[in-house]
Write a protein that holds these residues in place. Structure first.
Motif, PDB file in Angstrom:
ATOM      1  N   GLY A  34       0.340  -1.213  -0.451  1.00  0.00           N
ATOM      2  CA  GLY A  34      -0.037  -0.235  -0.012  1.00  0.00           C
ATOM      3  C   GLY A  34       0.981   1.469   0.173  1.00  0.00           C
ATOM      4  O   GLY A  34       0.558   2.535   0.056  1.00  0.00           O
ATOM      5  N   ALA A  35       2.495   1.035  -0.008  1.00  0.00           N
ATOM      6  CA  ALA A  35       3.071   1.896   0.391  1.00  0.00           C
ATOM      7  C   ALA A  35       3.317   2.328  -1.152  1.00  0.00           C
ATOM      8  O   ALA A  35       3.713   1.534  -2.414  1.00  0.00           O
ATOM      9  N   ARG A  36       3.443   3.899  -0.739  1.00  0.00           N
ATOM     10  CA  ARG A  36       3.849   4.376  -2.530  1.00  0.00           C
ATOM     11  C   ARG A  36       5.403   4.882  -2.857  1.00  0.00           C
ATOM     12  O   ARG A  36       5.847   4.875  -1.613  1.00  0.00           O
ATOM     13  N   ALA A  37       6.263   4.874  -3.550  1.00  0.00           N
ATOM     14  CA  ALA A  37       7.902   4.563  -4.030  1.00  0.00           C
ATOM     15  C   ALA A  37       7.875   6.316  -4.050  1.00  0.00           C
ATOM     16  O   ALA A  37       6.742   7.407  -4.092  1.00  0.00           O
ATOM     17  N   HIS A  38       8.863   6.761  -3.189  1.00  0.00           N
ATOM     18  CA  HIS A  38       9.037   7.913  -2.505  1.00  0.00           C
ATOM     19  C   HIS A  38      10.269   8.670  -3.467  1.00  0.00           C
ATOM     20  O   HIS A  38      11.159   7.774  -4.467  1.00  0.00           O
ATOM     21  N   ALA A  47      15.148   7.161  -0.802  1.00  0.00           N
ATOM     22  CA  ALA A  47      14.813   7.275  -2.121  1.00  0.00           C
ATOM     23  C   ALA A  47      14.373   6.069  -2.728  1.00  0.00           C
ATOM     24  O   ALA A  47      15.539   5.443  -2.833  1.00  0.00           O
ATOM     25  N   ASP A  48      12.880   5.892  -3.227  1.00  0.00           N
ATOM     26  CA  ASP A  48      13.047   4.910  -4.746  1.00  0.00           C
ATOM     27  C   ASP A  48      13.013   4.917  -5.908  1.00  0.00           C
ATOM     28  O   ASP A  48      13.375   4.453  -6.424  1.00  0.00           O
ATOM     29  N   ILE A  49      12.589   5.970  -6.485  1.00  0.00           N
ATOM     30  CA  ILE A  49      12.956   6.858  -7.252  1.00  0.00           C
ATOM     31  C   ILE A  49      13.559   8.264  -8.057  1.00  0.00           C
ATOM     32  O   ILE A  49      13.176   9.080  -6.935  1.00  0.00           O
ATOM     33  N   VAL A  50      14.525   8.562  -8.186  1.00  0.00           N
ATOM     34  CA  VAL A  50      15.353   9.962  -8.185  1.00  0.00           C
ATOM     35  C   VAL A  50      15.411   9.722  -9.724  1.00  0.00           C
ATOM     36  O   VAL A  50      14.917   9.490 -10.736  1.00  0.00           O
ATOM     37  N   HIS A  51      14.270  11.432  -9.306  1.00  0.00           N
ATOM     38  CA  HIS A  51      13.630  12.009 -10.725  1.00  0.00           C
ATOM     39  C   HIS A  51      14.642  12.906 -10.987  1.00  0.00           C
ATOM     40  O   HIS A  51      14.739  14.236 -10.480  1.00  0.00           O
ATOM     41  N   CYS A  52      15.537  13.132 -12.307  1.00  0.00           N
ATOM     42  CA  CYS A  52      16.748  14.345 -12.195  1.00  0.00           C
ATOM     43  C   CYS A  52      16.693  15.506 -13.523  1.00  0.00           C
ATOM     44  O   CYS A  52      15.902  14.582 -14.281  1.00  0.00           O
ATOM     45  N   PRO A  66       5.078   9.840  -1.444  1.00  0.00           N
ATOM     46  CA  PRO A  66       6.128  10.745  -0.535  1.00  0.00           C
ATOM     47  C   PRO A  66       7.100  11.238  -2.000  1.00  0.00           C
ATOM     48  O   PRO A  66       7.799  10.573  -2.335  1.00  0.00           O
ATOM     49  N   VAL A  67       7.234  12.158  -1.326  1.00  0.00           N
ATOM     50  CA  VAL A  67       7.817  13.535  -2.478  1.00  0.00           C
ATOM     51  C   VAL A  67       9.048  14.401  -1.580  1.00  0.00           C
ATOM     52  O   VAL A  67       9.178  15.261  -0.877  1.00  0.00           O
ATOM     53  N   SER A  68      10.234  14.294  -2.272  1.00  0.00           N
ATOM     54  CA  SER A  68      11.355  15.454  -1.885  1.00  0.00           C
ATOM     55  C   SER A  68      11.921  16.023  -3.164  1.00  0.00           C
ATOM     56  O   SER A  68      12.127  15.734  -3.768  1.00  0.00           O
ATOM     57  N   VAL A  69      12.259  17.498  -2.888  1.00  0.00           N
ATOM     58  CA  VAL A  69      13.009  17.593  -3.807  1.00  0.00           C
ATOM     59  C   VAL A  69      13.898  18.602  -3.367  1.00  0.00           C
ATOM     60  O   VAL A  69      14.473  19.190  -1.641  1.00  0.00           O
ATOM     61  N   VAL A  70      15.462  17.643  -3.737  1.00  0.00           N
ATOM     62  CA  VAL A  70      16.597  18.573  -3.497  1.00  0.00           C
ATOM     63  C   VAL A  70      17.413  19.118  -4.379  1.00  0.00           C
ATOM     64  O   VAL A  70      17.575  19.140  -5.428  1.00  0.00           O
ATOM     65  N   THR A  71      17.207  20.503  -3.637  1.00  0.00           N
ATOM     66  CA  THR A  71      17.836  21.600  -4.569  1.00  0.00           C
ATOM     67  C   THR A  71      18.891  22.489  -3.345  1.00  0.00           C
ATOM     68  O   THR A  71      18.853  23.061  -2.004  1.00  0.00           O
TER      69      THR A  71
END
Length: 383
Positions: free
Chosen positions: A10-14, A94-99, A42-47
């Motif tokens: 039930g958890a979604r990818a971070h 993190a599960d998926i890194v969106h670059c 869950p969403v994180s923005v690294v910047t």
């Protein structure tokens, strides 16, 4: 290695977005973060954080600071940043890194490799000066980037997000490859950008709304406007935007002030692009290339304005010559002047092209909704 959150419990990818500047994420990609949060990720923005932390956090994303200079591709500096970022990605789980953008891909891809995260989205928003250069150095640089991104930085779980098909080909990927998704830039909300009545004509009022960079072809627009006026065309050119101090292609303010004469006016920075477009008949962006799909064109088209632009990747993905506007070769002020004069002499054509540009946004896959739907499908594929 599989993503830690595959949806089975039930958890979604971070999702961890990696982008060099907070202003760039805030101006283009907030809808992506908002949609991912709404979908339960869950969403994180690294910047690098400056003035836009609150705007990003308002989407529900966590903002994580990484101090790195975007204008440098120095291998040592990039390597140091990648090491820092790898530690951050591990701590975030993190599960998926969106670059996002070229430097984000190089640093974020290396960091994902160091952190052991195979699920990656590489979102190329143009190749900048490297993409625009047609000399031997440009060709060598593009080859090196292709070998790096498609080599050690690629995994079986890497997906590519492009804003035009030309950039996919530059990386050696057919646009219809299963790993490739092509979207309408960052997308735009047609409800937030609505057409306003055209101002009185003549003169033809032309607006260039962009950062004041040489790569945007601002100097070409200025020269073309003066040339068209010298040949009898009744038109004015307004420049709306500021130089980007951390971009080496920024036009000095002294130059912009000097250009403000003979039918050309630099209005300086603006927070009201919609207002600038409402006072114009035509939007102009004579880009020299290297962009994904300029947001300035999306805003102009959604606002129902005819467009003058150049035959370069991204620009020609949105604008079809003779339909939504006129396309001329890059770095050709004479051709641009001829196009300006043609529109100055034909108000009915300007109105038809503006209406077609608005329809192109709403029906051609260039809305925020269309883009975020495509991005969420990528996440579902990787999960």
């Amino acid at each position: 290695m599989q993503p830690r959150n595959d949806g089975g419990d039930g958890a979604r990818a971070h999702i961890a977005f990696v982008v060099t500047e907070d202003w760039f994420f805030a101006s283009h990609f907030l809808p992506m973060a908002r949609a991912a949060v709404a979908a339960g990720h869950p969403v994180s923005v690294v910047t690098r954080v400056r003035a836009h932390r609150d705007a990003i956090a308002a989407t529900g994303a966590r903002v994580v600071e990484l101090e790195a200079e975007r204008s440098s591709l120095n291998p040592m500096a990039a390597g140091y940043a990648a090491g820092q970022l790898a530690a951050i990605l591990k701590a975030l789980k993190a599960d998926i890194v969106h670059c996002i953008a070229l430097r984000g891909i190089l640093v974020g891809g290396a960091a994902a490799m160091l952190a052991g995260i195979p699920s990656r989205v590489y979102a190329l928003t143009g190749l900048g000066l490297i993409g625009a250069r047609q000399d031997r150095a440009g060709r060598l640089a593009r080859t090196a980037l292709r070998l790096l991104i498609r080599g050690p930085l690629e995994t079986a779980r890497t997906r590519y997000l492009f804003e035009n098909p030309d950039d996919a080909r530059l990386l050696g990927l057919p646009p219809d490859d299963s790993r490739v998704t092509i979207v309408g830039g960052a997308g735009i909300d047609p409800q937030a950008w609505t057409p306003q009545p055209l101002p009185p004509h003549p003169p033809l009022r032309i607006a260039l709304t962009a950062r004041m960079l040489w790569s945007k072809g601002v100097d070409t627009a200025v020269e073309a406007a003066r040339l068209a006026r010298s040949q009898g065309a009744d038109l004015d050119l307004g420049l709306h935007g500021a130089p980007d101090p951390s971009n080496r292609r920024a036009i000095p303010e002294a130059t912009l002030r000097d250009w403000s004469r003979d039918g050309v006016t630099w209005h300086g920075p603006t927070d009201d692009v919609a207002g600038a477009l409402a006072q114009a008949h035509v939007a102009c962006l004579p880009s020299r290339g290297g962009e994904g799909l300029p947001r300035a064109l999306l805003e102009a088209a959604a606002s129902g304005r005819a467009i003058l632009t150049t035959d370069v990747p991204g620009c020609r993905s949105l604008v079809r010559d003779g339909i939504e506007g006129l396309i001329v070769p890059p770095d050709d002020p004479r051709a641009l002047a001829t196009a300006m004069a043609r529109l100055a002499a034909d108000p009915a054509l300007v109105a038809r092209m503006g209406a077609a540009a608005r329809a192109r946004i709403c029906e051609g896959g260039f809305t925020e909704a269309a883009v975020t739907q495509a991005v969420l499908a990528l996440y579902a594929d990787l999960a």
